[in-house]
Write a protein that holds these residues in place. Structure first.
Motif, short mmCIF file in Angstrom:
data_model
loop_
_atom_site.label_atom_id
_atom_site.label_comp_id
_atom_site.label_asym_id
_atom_site.label_seq_id
_atom_site.Cartn_x
_atom_site.Cartn_y
_atom_site.Cartn_z
N ASP A 1 -32.79 -52.70 15.60
CA ASP A 1 -31.64 -52.55 14.71
C ASP A 1 -32.06 -52.05 13.34
O ASP A 1 -31.44 -51.15 12.77
CB ASP A 1 -30.90 -53.88 14.55
CG ASP A 1 -30.11 -54.27 15.78
OD1 ASP A 1 -29.91 -53.40 16.65
OD2 ASP A 1 -29.70 -55.45 15.85
N VAL A 2 -33.11 -52.62 12.81
CA VAL A 2 -33.58 -52.24 11.47
C VAL A 2 -34.06 -50.79 11.47
O VAL A 2 -33.74 -50.01 10.56
CB VAL A 2 -34.70 -53.19 10.99
CG1 VAL A 2 -35.38 -52.66 9.74
CG2 VAL A 2 -34.13 -54.58 10.74
N LEU A 3 -34.82 -50.41 12.48
CA LEU A 3 -35.38 -49.07 12.53
C LEU A 3 -34.35 -48.00 12.89
O LEU A 3 -34.57 -46.82 12.66
CB LEU A 3 -36.54 -49.02 13.52
CG LEU A 3 -37.78 -49.84 13.12
CD1 LEU A 3 -38.84 -49.76 14.23
CD2 LEU A 3 -38.35 -49.36 11.81
N SER A 4 -33.21 -48.40 13.42
CA SER A 4 -32.21 -47.42 13.84
C SER A 4 -31.49 -46.77 12.66
O SER A 4 -30.92 -45.70 12.80
CB SER A 4 -31.19 -48.07 14.78
OG SER A 4 -30.40 -49.00 14.07
N THR A 5 -31.51 -47.40 11.50
CA THR A 5 -30.84 -46.86 10.32
C THR A 5 -31.88 -46.51 9.28
O THR A 5 -32.54 -47.38 8.73
CB THR A 5 -29.87 -47.90 9.72
OG1 THR A 5 -28.99 -48.33 10.73
CG2 THR A 5 -29.10 -47.31 8.57
N PRO A 6 -32.04 -45.20 8.99
CA PRO A 6 -33.04 -44.82 7.99
C PRO A 6 -32.63 -45.30 6.59
O PRO A 6 -31.45 -45.34 6.25
CB PRO A 6 -33.05 -43.29 8.05
CG PRO A 6 -31.79 -42.90 8.72
CD PRO A 6 -31.34 -44.07 9.55
#
Length: 58
Positions: A17-22
């Motif tokens: 989840d964290v890595l999916s949004t730059p």
């Protein structure tokens, strides 16, 4: 399912989840370095000697 397995699955999902949004760059690194160096100069001792802590501790 054991607790460590559940925790591992939870952490992997959270990481996805964290890595999916730059995240955009908040500060220009060169500008940040200048600010830190300038602040260190302002608070440095004039003769670069170690100074005593304000609360009297050694």
């Amino acid at each position: 399912m054991a607790v460590p397995d559940l925790l591992a699955r939870l952490l992997r999902a959270w990481r996805r989840d964290v890595l999916s949004t730059p995240i955009p760059q908040l500060v220009d690194p060169a500008h940040a370095v200048r600010l830190v160096r300038d602040a260190a100069r302002v608070h440095a001792s004039p003769d670069e000697a170690r100074t005593r802590a304000r609360n009297g501790s050694v």
